[in-house]
Design a protein around this motif. Structure first.
Motif, PDB file in Angstrom:
ATOM      1  N   ALA A 107      -3.787   9.897   9.007  1.00 35.98           N
ATOM      2  CA  ALA A 107      -4.077  11.470   9.113  1.00 35.98           C
ATOM      3  C   ALA A 107      -4.388  11.669   7.508  1.00 35.98           C
ATOM      4  O   ALA A 107      -4.630  12.847   7.377  1.00 35.98           O
ATOM      5  N   GLU A 108      -4.103  10.958   6.497  1.00 34.12           N
ATOM      6  CA  GLU A 108      -4.385  11.161   5.395  1.00 34.12           C
ATOM      7  C   GLU A 108      -5.537  11.856   4.942  1.00 34.12           C
ATOM      8  O   GLU A 108      -5.684  13.060   4.254  1.00 34.12           O
ATOM      9  N   ARG A 109      -6.689  11.205   5.319  1.00 33.85           N
ATOM     10  CA  ARG A 109      -7.989  11.618   5.107  1.00 33.85           C
ATOM     11  C   ARG A 109      -8.782  11.245   6.118  1.00 33.85           C
ATOM     12  O   ARG A 109      -8.771   9.931   6.454  1.00 33.85           O
ATOM     13  N   SER A 110      -9.516  12.148   6.871  1.00 35.05           N
ATOM     14  CA  SER A 110     -10.115  11.863   8.131  1.00 35.05           C
ATOM     15  C   SER A 110     -11.441  11.161   7.684  1.00 35.05           C
ATOM     16  O   SER A 110     -12.191  11.487   6.522  1.00 35.05           O
ATOM     17  N   SER A 127       5.092   4.699   0.622  1.00 31.46           N
ATOM     18  CA  SER A 127       3.989   4.583  -0.262  1.00 31.46           C
ATOM     19  C   SER A 127       4.263   3.377  -1.211  1.00 31.46           C
ATOM     20  O   SER A 127       3.439   2.626  -1.647  1.00 31.46           O
ATOM     21  N   GLU A 128       5.614   2.996  -1.239  1.00 26.28           N
ATOM     22  CA  GLU A 128       6.217   1.813  -1.972  1.00 26.28           C
ATOM     23  C   GLU A 128       5.840   0.729  -1.230  1.00 26.28           C
ATOM     24  O   GLU A 128       5.389  -0.374  -1.711  1.00 26.28           O
ATOM     25  N   TYR A 183      -2.931   7.866   0.378  1.00 27.88           N
ATOM     26  CA  TYR A 183      -1.519   8.007   0.638  1.00 27.88           C
ATOM     27  C   TYR A 183      -0.668   7.581  -0.570  1.00 27.88           C
ATOM     28  O   TYR A 183       0.171   8.230  -1.157  1.00 27.88           O
ATOM     29  N   CYS A 184      -0.907   6.399  -1.339  1.00 30.08           N
ATOM     30  CA  CYS A 184      -0.339   5.954  -2.387  1.00 30.08           C
ATOM     31  C   CYS A 184      -0.499   6.937  -3.456  1.00 30.08           C
ATOM     32  O   CYS A 184       0.644   7.294  -4.393  1.00 30.08           O
ATOM     33  N   ASP A 185      -1.569   7.512  -3.805  1.00 28.25           N
ATOM     34  CA  ASP A 185      -1.957   8.138  -4.723  1.00 28.25           C
ATOM     35  C   ASP A 185      -1.117   9.638  -4.679  1.00 28.25           C
ATOM     36  O   ASP A 185      -0.821  10.323  -5.591  1.00 28.25           O
ATOM     37  N   ARG A 186      -0.944  10.330  -3.355  1.00 30.63           N
ATOM     38  CA  ARG A 186      -0.515  11.711  -3.105  1.00 30.63           C
ATOM     39  C   ARG A 186       0.976  11.435  -2.931  1.00 30.63           C
ATOM     40  O   ARG A 186       1.604  12.677  -3.071  1.00 30.63           O
TER      41      ARG A 186
END
Length: 180
Positions: free
Chosen positions: A38-41, A61-62, A52-55
């Motif tokens: 769902a992070e970016r469609s 994220s780890e 996801y790791c960036d945001r």
């Protein structure tokens, strides 16, 4: 393990990537996978992982950063070592072999992983290299109906009932024989 090899070869394969995330190595749950998706469609799953790791800065994220670092390391190693050596290293570093051995049916699971190592040796002995070629080799074996099935973990001294043809049994090596 084959999915992990596929992802090392090409991390932009969504299905093998999600299978690796879901595997006992990373153990992500459905809710976590849905968060990533769902992070970016409209993007590939790998792009969603990066996003996801960036945001976010959380446990997920780890885990994902660890996956990305590990994949990068394995991709570098895959350029210089054989598939067999890479598999051995993956088994040791991830503890996957020990984990599979400790699960129910662990003796069978570890024997199947040994078969994969043996196939990697045979692949190299035929003069082939590379993860992509190895994955295609395994797929070709599957398509050719060359079934390695489950690895046999029984030996001659196993206390078990065996059903076999008279031709295969040779007739005289068993103390008790039932003929159907």
């Amino acid at each position: 393990m084959l999915n992990l090899l596929r992802v090392i070869d090409n991390p932009r394969q969504d299905i093998p990537l999600v299978a690796v995330l879901r595997s006992p190595i990373y153990g992500l749950q459905d809710e976590e996978l849905a968060k990533i998706a769902a992070e970016r469609s409209g993007l590939q799953y790998l792009d969603n992982i990066w996003a996801y790791c960036d945001r976010h800065e959380d446990v997920l994220s780890e885990k994902l950063s660890d996956l990305l670092d590990t994949l990068q390391e394995y991709r570098r190693k895959a350029e210089t070592v054989s598939v067999y050596e890479l598999l051995r290293e993956i088994y040791e570093e991830t503890g996957y072999y020990a984990l599979m051995s400790a699960m129910p049916g662990g003796e069978q699971r570890s024997a199947n992983l040994d078969i994969l190592l043996q196939q990697a040796i045979e692949f190299a002995e035929n003069g082939h290299r590379g993860i992509f070629g190895f994955c295609r080799y395994i797929e070709m074996l599957k398509k050719s109906d060359i079934d390695f099935g489950e690895a046999s973990i029984q030996d001659e001294n196993t206390n078990a009932v065996r059903i076999m043809t008279i031709h295969k049994s040779k007739g005289l090596e068993f103390p008790v024989v039932f003929v159907a």
